[in-house]
Design a protein around this motif. Sequence first.
Motif, short mmCIF file in Angstrom:
data_model
loop_
_atom_site.label_atom_id
_atom_site.label_comp_id
_atom_site.label_asym_id
_atom_site.label_seq_id
_atom_site.Cartn_x
_atom_site.Cartn_y
_atom_site.Cartn_z
N GLU A 173 0.77 -1.27 -0.45
CA GLU A 173 0.14 -0.19 -0.16
C GLU A 173 0.24 1.21 0.08
O GLU A 173 0.58 2.34 -0.77
CB GLU A 173 -0.85 -0.27 1.43
N PRO A 177 1.85 4.04 -4.83
CA PRO A 177 1.65 5.47 -5.32
C PRO A 177 2.93 5.48 -6.30
O PRO A 177 2.92 6.54 -6.93
CB PRO A 177 1.63 6.20 -4.05
N ARG A 178 4.72 4.70 -5.49
CA ARG A 178 5.40 4.92 -6.96
C ARG A 178 5.43 4.54 -8.12
O ARG A 178 6.36 5.08 -9.06
CB ARG A 178 6.42 4.82 -5.99
N LEU A 180 4.89 5.00 -11.15
CA LEU A 180 4.60 6.13 -11.98
C LEU A 180 5.79 5.86 -13.30
O LEU A 180 6.34 5.44 -13.53
CB LEU A 180 4.52 7.52 -11.39
#
Length: 369
Positions: A173, A177-178, A180
Motif C-alpha cells: 500500500e 503510489p511510486r 509512475l
Amino acid sequence: MSIESEEYAERRERLSALLVEHGLDALFLPPSSDLEYLTGLHRDLPSFGHLSYAHGWVAGAFLVPGREPAFVLPRMVVEFHLDGKPPPGAVVVHEDADGGLLFSEAARSLGAARRVGVGARAWAETVLELERALPRTELVEASSLVNRLRRVKSAAELGLMSQACELARAAMEATAPRVLPGVTMTELVEEVEHQLRSRGSRCPSFPTHIFTWGARRLDSGAATASEPLADGETVLFDFGAVVEGYCSDFGRTLLCGEPPLGYEEAHAAMLEAQAAGRAAARPGVLAREVNAACRAPIEAAGLGAGFRHRMGHGIGLDVHERPFLSVEDETPLDVGMTFTDEPSILVDGSFGVRVEDVIEVTGTGGRML
C-alpha cells in the motif's frame, strides 16, 4: 507474540514419537529451519556465500528421544551469532581444538545407535565425519520427517504468519503510489524493502522481485532494473516479510497508466482462479486437485497457456515448504496447513498479471491470513 518454550518441547515430543515409529535412534540437524522449529535456535540471515569459521561443519544438534538437544557449535558461532550464550550443555569447539574428536565424542554419546537421521541441509563434510564416528550406523535423510511435523501450524505460528502477511500488505500500500512513469525496478525494490523493515520485518523472506511483462521486460534482477517504467506497462510484485522467523509471500499487479488490450479480462480470470483455489483448499482434498481447481477458470477463459506456474506451495519458517499445490503432489490437505494462493497469467508481448496471498486450510476452505 513468539513461540513459547513449552511449544518447542511439545514439538520435540512429537519428533521423538516419529523417530521411534521410523526406527531412528537419533537425528542430527545443522543450523536450519528444522533446527529452529525444534529448538528455537535462530538461523542467520541469508547472504551471498557461506560464512565460514574453523570447524564450521560441526554446527548443529543431536536430538534423541527422551533427551534434551545436544548442541555442538564452533566458538565463533556462539560468540557472534548467539551473543556469547551457548545453549545449555553445548559442546563449544574452539579454533585450536580437535573439532573432529569433539564431534566424534558427541556422536558416540548417542550410544549404540543403529540408524541416525540427518537433516537435508547438513554439509557433506558433516556427513562424512558422522560416518567415521559411527561406522556401524546407517545414516538416512530425515528432513522429510520433520516436514511432516511442520505442515500443520499452531495458533502461535498462524498468528506470526498473519503479522508477516499484514506487513507485506502495508508495504504494498505504501509503495503503490511510486508506480509512475520514470520509476525503475531498483527504486521500487528499495521502497518495498524500506517499508518492510520500517514496519518490523527482520528481512525480506526472499529476494524481492519486481518486473514487467509485455513488449519489453524490466526486471529487478537483471540489467534492465535501472531502466525507467513507461506509461501502459504492468508491474508485477513478488515479495514477503519475516516475523519471528515466519514468512509471508505476497504478490500484486499494478498498472502504470491505461490497461493494455485484454488485461482486464485476464485480471478478472486470475482473481476468479485465486478464489476457486482458495475454496477448494479443504481437508482431505489432494494438493493436485486444489491446483486443478485454481487452473480451471484460467483455462475456461482461454488463457491456460499463460498460467505457467503452480497454484502455490507450503509456507512457514521457510518461504517454500512441502507440500506443493501442483500437478504432481498427491498429499491430502489437513486443517491448519498453510499455502500460497498465487495464480498468474503471462502473455508474451502484451502483459502479465499475478496475485498472491497466504491461506490457511479450514473445514470450509482456505482462509486468507
